[in-house]
Design a protein around this motif. Structure first.
Motif, PDB file in Angstrom:
ATOM      1  N   SER A 115       0.846  -1.195   0.000  1.00  0.00           N
ATOM      2  CA  SER A 115       0.000   0.000   0.000  1.00  0.00           C
ATOM      3  C   SER A 115       0.878   1.241   0.000  1.00  0.00           C
ATOM      4  O   SER A 115       1.938   1.253   0.632  1.00  0.00           O
ATOM      5  CB  SER A 115      -0.897   0.015   1.244  1.00  0.00           C
ATOM      6  N   PRO A 116       0.441   2.302  -0.674  1.00  0.00           N
ATOM      7  CA  PRO A 116       1.206   3.555  -0.595  1.00  0.00           C
ATOM      8  C   PRO A 116       1.233   4.139   0.814  1.00  0.00           C
ATOM      9  O   PRO A 116       2.086   4.983   1.113  1.00  0.00           O
ATOM     10  CB  PRO A 116       0.477   4.474  -1.581  1.00  0.00           C
ATOM     11  N   LEU A 117       0.323   3.695   1.681  1.00  0.00           N
ATOM     12  CA  LEU A 117       0.317   4.173   3.066  1.00  0.00           C
ATOM     13  C   LEU A 117       1.513   3.642   3.848  1.00  0.00           C
ATOM     14  O   LEU A 117       1.792   4.107   4.956  1.00  0.00           O
ATOM     15  CB  LEU A 117      -0.977   3.757   3.763  1.00  0.00           C
ATOM     16  N   ASN A 118       2.207   2.684   3.278  1.00  0.00           N
ATOM     17  CA  ASN A 118       3.359   2.081   3.939  1.00  0.00           C
ATOM     18  C   ASN A 118       4.609   2.954   3.831  1.00  0.00           C
ATOM     19  O   ASN A 118       5.574   2.748   4.577  1.00  0.00           O
ATOM     20  CB  ASN A 118       3.637   0.706   3.320  1.00  0.00           C
ATOM     21  N   ASP A 119       4.598   3.909   2.925  1.00  0.00           N
ATOM     22  CA  ASP A 119       5.789   4.740   2.715  1.00  0.00           C
ATOM     23  C   ASP A 119       5.353   6.116   2.217  1.00  0.00           C
ATOM     24  O   ASP A 119       5.399   6.399   1.022  1.00  0.00           O
ATOM     25  CB  ASP A 119       6.732   4.072   1.722  1.00  0.00           C
ATOM     26  N   ILE A 120       4.925   6.960   3.131  1.00  0.00           N
ATOM     27  CA  ILE A 120       4.406   8.286   2.786  1.00  0.00           C
ATOM     28  C   ILE A 120       5.526   9.320   2.895  1.00  0.00           C
ATOM     29  O   ILE A 120       6.117   9.502   3.967  1.00  0.00           O
ATOM     30  CB  ILE A 120       3.231   8.685   3.702  1.00  0.00           C
ATOM     31  N   ALA A 121       5.831   9.956   1.803  1.00  0.00           N
ATOM     32  CA  ALA A 121       6.864  11.000   1.784  1.00  0.00           C
ATOM     33  C   ALA A 121       6.216  12.355   2.067  1.00  0.00           C
ATOM     34  O   ALA A 121       5.176  12.682   1.494  1.00  0.00           O
ATOM     35  CB  ALA A 121       7.557  11.027   0.430  1.00  0.00           C
ATOM     36  N   TYR A 122       6.821  13.109   2.961  1.00  0.00           N
ATOM     37  CA  TYR A 122       6.297  14.450   3.239  1.00  0.00           C
ATOM     38  C   TYR A 122       7.421  15.335   3.770  1.00  0.00           C
ATOM     39  O   TYR A 122       8.449  14.860   4.245  1.00  0.00           O
ATOM     40  CB  TYR A 122       5.132  14.398   4.236  1.00  0.00           C
ATOM     41  N   ALA A 123       7.186  16.618   3.668  1.00  0.00           N
ATOM     42  CA  ALA A 123       8.108  17.613   4.209  1.00  0.00           C
ATOM     43  C   ALA A 123       7.284  18.607   5.024  1.00  0.00           C
ATOM     44  O   ALA A 123       6.180  18.289   5.470  1.00  0.00           O
ATOM     45  CB  ALA A 123       8.867  18.295   3.080  1.00  0.00           C
ATOM     46  N   PHE A 124       7.817  19.811   5.191  1.00  0.00           N
ATOM     47  CA  PHE A 124       7.161  20.784   6.063  1.00  0.00           C
ATOM     48  C   PHE A 124       7.158  22.186   5.456  1.00  0.00           C
ATOM     49  O   PHE A 124       8.010  22.537   4.645  1.00  0.00           O
ATOM     50  CB  PHE A 124       7.887  20.866   7.416  1.00  0.00           C
ATOM     51  N   HIS A 125       6.171  22.964   5.906  1.00  0.00           N
ATOM     52  CA  HIS A 125       6.230  24.418   5.831  1.00  0.00           C
ATOM     53  C   HIS A 125       6.404  24.892   7.275  1.00  0.00           C
ATOM     54  O   HIS A 125       5.683  24.414   8.155  1.00  0.00           O
ATOM     55  CB  HIS A 125       4.926  25.021   5.302  1.00  0.00           C
ATOM     56  N   PHE A 126       7.315  25.807   7.520  1.00  0.00           N
ATOM     57  CA  PHE A 126       7.481  26.264   8.905  1.00  0.00           C
ATOM     58  C   PHE A 126       8.061  27.671   8.945  1.00  0.00           C
ATOM     59  O   PHE A 126       8.519  28.211   7.930  1.00  0.00           O
ATOM     60  CB  PHE A 126       8.359  25.292   9.705  1.00  0.00           C
ATOM     61  N   ASP A 127       8.045  28.246  10.123  1.00  0.00           N
ATOM     62  CA  ASP A 127       8.609  29.567  10.358  1.00  0.00           C
ATOM     63  C   ASP A 127      10.107  29.401  10.595  1.00  0.00           C
ATOM     64  O   ASP A 127      10.522  28.861  11.627  1.00  0.00           O
ATOM     65  CB  ASP A 127       7.920  30.212  11.567  1.00  0.00           C
ATOM     66  N   ALA A 128      10.915  29.844   9.643  1.00  0.00           N
ATOM     67  CA  ALA A 128      12.360  29.647   9.734  1.00  0.00           C
ATOM     68  C   ALA A 128      12.957  30.371  10.937  1.00  0.00           C
ATOM     69  O   ALA A 128      13.909  29.890  11.555  1.00  0.00           O
ATOM     70  CB  ALA A 128      13.033  30.121   8.446  1.00  0.00           C
ATOM     71  N   GLY A 129      12.387  31.516  11.291  1.00  0.00           N
ATOM     72  CA  GLY A 129      12.866  32.251  12.470  1.00  0.00           C
ATOM     73  C   GLY A 129      12.627  31.468  13.748  1.00  0.00           C
ATOM     74  O   GLY A 129      13.495  31.407  14.630  1.00  0.00           O
ATOM     75  N   LEU A 130      11.456  30.838  13.852  1.00  0.00           N
ATOM     76  CA  LEU A 130      11.154  30.020  15.026  1.00  0.00           C
ATOM     77  C   LEU A 130      12.022  28.772  15.065  1.00  0.00           C
ATOM     78  O   LEU A 130      12.421  28.307  16.137  1.00  0.00           O
ATOM     79  CB  LEU A 130       9.672  29.638  15.040  1.00  0.00           C
ATOM     80  N   TYR A 131      12.325  28.222  13.903  1.00  0.00           N
ATOM     81  CA  TYR A 131      13.205  27.045  13.844  1.00  0.00           C
ATOM     82  C   TYR A 131      14.604  27.418  14.328  1.00  0.00           C
ATOM     83  O   TYR A 131      15.230  26.661  15.087  1.00  0.00           O
ATOM     84  CB  TYR A 131      13.259  26.507  12.414  1.00  0.00           C
ATOM     85  N   ALA A 132      15.087  28.592  13.921  1.00  0.00           N
ATOM     86  CA  ALA A 132      16.397  29.050  14.383  1.00  0.00           C
ATOM     87  C   ALA A 132      16.405  29.213  15.901  1.00  0.00           C
ATOM     88  O   ALA A 132      17.364  28.828  16.578  1.00  0.00           O
ATOM     89  CB  ALA A 132      16.772  30.360  13.688  1.00  0.00           C
ATOM     90  N   LYS A 133      15.326  29.771  16.452  1.00  0.00           N
ATOM     91  CA  LYS A 133      15.243  29.940  17.909  1.00  0.00           C
ATOM     92  C   LYS A 133      15.197  28.589  18.618  1.00  0.00           C
ATOM     93  O   LYS A 133      15.798  28.400  19.679  1.00  0.00           O
ATOM     94  CB  LYS A 133      14.002  30.752  18.269  1.00  0.00           C
ATOM     95  N   TYR A 134      14.486  27.648  18.017  1.00  0.00           N
ATOM     96  CA  TYR A 134      14.398  26.301  18.582  1.00  0.00           C
ATOM     97  C   TYR A 134      15.771  25.639  18.608  1.00  0.00           C
ATOM     98  O   TYR A 134      16.173  25.041  19.621  1.00  0.00           O
ATOM     99  CB  TYR A 134      13.418  25.477  17.740  1.00  0.00           C
ATOM    100  N   LEU A 135      16.507  25.764  17.514  1.00  0.00           N
ATOM    101  CA  LEU A 135      17.843  25.173  17.453  1.00  0.00           C
ATOM    102  C   LEU A 135      18.844  25.951  18.305  1.00  0.00           C
ATOM    103  O   LEU A 135      19.836  25.384  18.772  1.00  0.00           O
ATOM    104  CB  LEU A 135      18.321  25.107  16.006  1.00  0.00           C
ATOM    105  N   ASN A 136      18.576  27.230  18.506  1.00  0.00           N
ATOM    106  CA  ASN A 136      19.391  28.033  19.424  1.00  0.00           C
ATOM    107  C   ASN A 136      19.347  27.410  20.815  1.00  0.00           C
ATOM    108  O   ASN A 136      20.391  27.148  21.435  1.00  0.00           O
ATOM    109  CB  ASN A 136      18.845  29.472  19.441  1.00  0.00           C
TER     110      ASN A 136
END
Length: 506
Positions: free
Chosen positions: A150-171
């Motif tokens: 089934s295609p449900l066995n291997d679902i490819a996906y990525a993200f939309h996100f706030d790059a500024g918040l991601y930087a703060k998170y990794l900070n």
């Protein structure tokens, strides 16, 4: 005896700087190596909502980041691919999906059977045979589950996100792992001046506006377009690709959310470029990428304002850029990562992946203080090959078009392109063949989606396809379509999935 690197200095925060700091602090022995990140609060982030490709999941997993937590902290949504509108011609759209298109039949790529059946009028749009395209259009989302065949066995996906918040998170992540953080601008870069030394011209230290001097063995330039270390100090040089990718500006602006977030990025072509729409949980990121040779800033702003939904959260901001690459991304004891290493417009959401792959390449070729030339040359050769492969894929979007309604599109349609691009186009035009070379980022399915979506046709198809009777091929292709449709029906909506698993606070 080889001397180990003791001090790493990262210049610049943002997504590139903090991704680098997070990865190095996680993977290196922090009892032996000091990592210092220097950034200035006066330099704004370029991004206005960021879109990615699936490889970011690997980076977050490497750091041990919980995906639901990441989505919540960065106001993220999910992404199955990119919807391209008006690229082939006006009022036409197609999707470049993540993952595969169909499945191979008797050892031959699915799309070869589709090419034959399409010529016979016995196949629907290619989008209907790609699981990610169908799930995107139907606004569905879930993670993979164990369902055999089934295609449900291997679902490819990525993200939309706030790059500024991601930087703060990794900070926060990096600081917990011992990274030293200094907030100040660079006043001066000091080089080693010793003509008798193999390290003549290497970076010794950076002097900051707060009167601190930060010495290092290895310097990582994440200072963005400025290239403070790699270019301003080391004069590495820049190779322009603007004759193939003429867009050189973007006007950007976030807006309020007025509709349900869809699990795909939208790219809409205009008269001299294209507009992105990136839906986050909290807002929408918008930008209009254009060529200043064919359009003024005021006209570009007007087009953006006329084609956004929601209320503007800021005034439109114009960003200037020059598409191309640094001639060396590793020069002496300095490695450029992110925008300081080069820039390819975000049409296929590759910016963060190129940061990620540079970090991975640096870890694979991590130096001693000897800075072996063979390692550096290997890094630069691989980096250039990766950048060129991404460049070629983006060029194809502009070159393969039927649009003739503006000077910009006439230029793109008729321009000479690198031989590497032309060879791919010519190969597909004959027998619909596509070959992935040198482990390039985009797989055959991506090239097929874009070539077919942009209107490129092939004279023939793989001759072995004829070994299967037309009726049998049509039956099996229809079965694949049916399985995809049934699988997508079982999925929750994108909104339902977020509400249940990773809804960010309002």
């Amino acid at each position: 005896m080889t001397k180990k690197i003791n001090n790493i200095v990262i210049l610049g925060g943002g997504t590139a700087g903090w991704m680098t700091a997070a990865a190095l602090s996680k993977l290196l022995n922090r009892s032996e190596i000091n990592i210092t990140l220097v950034e200035s609060e006066e330099i704004p982030s370029v991004g206005v909502g960021e879109a990615t490709i699936p490889q970011l999941q690997l980076f977050n997993a490497l750091l041990g980041i919980d995906e639901n937590e990441f989505v919540i902290e960065t106001q993220a949504t999910f992404k199955h691919g990119i919807m391209f509108k008006n690229w082939k011609q006006l009022d036409h759209d197609y999707i470049h999906p993540f993952g595969s298109i169909g499945i191979p039949l008797d050892g031959i790529d699915f799309y070869q059977y589709w090419l034959k059946l399409s010529k016979l009028g016995k196949a629907e749009s290619l989008d209907n045979y790609a699981f990610n395209s169908v799930s995107a259009i139907n606004k569905k989302m879930m993670r993979s589950i164990n369902v055999p065949n089934s295609p449900l066995n291997d679902i490819a996906y990525a993200f939309h996100f706030d790059a500024g918040l991601y930087a703060k998170y990794l900070n926060k992540f990096s600081m917990k792992h011992g990274v030293n953080h200094i907030v100040s601008k660079v006043n001066k870069v000091n080089l080693i001046e010793d003509k008798d030394s193999a390290k003549n011209g290497f970076i010794r230290s950076i002097e900051l506006m707060n009167d601190q001097t930060v010495e290092g063995d290895l310097f990582i330039d994440c200072s963005g377009f400025h290239g403070v270390l790699i270019e301003q100090a080391l004069h590495t040089g820049y190779e322009s690709w603007s004759h193939w990718l003429p867009c050189d500006r973007a006007v950007v602006m976030p807006t309020t959310s007025t509709e349900e977030a869809v699990p795909y990025t939208c790219s809409t072509a205009h008269t001299a470029g294209w507009q992105w729409k990136i839906p986050l949980q909290s807002r929408v990121g918008n930008g209009h990428v254009y060529s200043s040779r064919f359009m003024s800033d005021d006209e570009a702003k007007k087009i953006l304002l006329e084609n956004v939904t929601g209320e503007p959260l800021t005034e439109p901001r114009v960003i200037h850029f020059k598409t191309g690459v640094r001639r060396k991304q590793w020069n002496k004891n300095c490695v450029a990562i992110g925008l300081s290493s080069g820039f390819i417009e975000p049409l296929e959401s590759t910016s963060i992946h190129l940061i990620q792959s540079s970090i991975s390449r640096l870890m694979s070729l991590f130096p001693s203080t000897d800075f072996d030339k063979t390692d550096i040359d290997t890094f630069n050769r691989q980096s250039m090959a990766e950048q060129e492969a991404v460049r070629d894929f983006i060029i194809a979007h502009y070159k393969i078009t039927e649009r003739d309604d503006s000077a910009f599109w006439n230029y793109c349609r008729n321009m000479d392109v690198p031989s590497s691009v032309q060879k791919k186009i010519d190969l597909f035009k004959t027998n619909g063949r596509i070959f992935r070379e040198n482990n390039e980022l985009f797989h055959e399915s991506s090239w097929v989606a874009v070539m077919v979506g942009q209107g490129l046709t092939s004279k023939h198809y793989h001759p072995l396809v004829d070994a299967m009777p037309v009726e049998e091929a049509q039956k099996r292709v229809e079965h694949i379509k049916h399985v995809i449709e049934q699988s997508v029906m079982k999925m929750p909506t994108h909104t339902e999935f977020i509400q249940k698993n990773c809804k960010a606070a309002s």
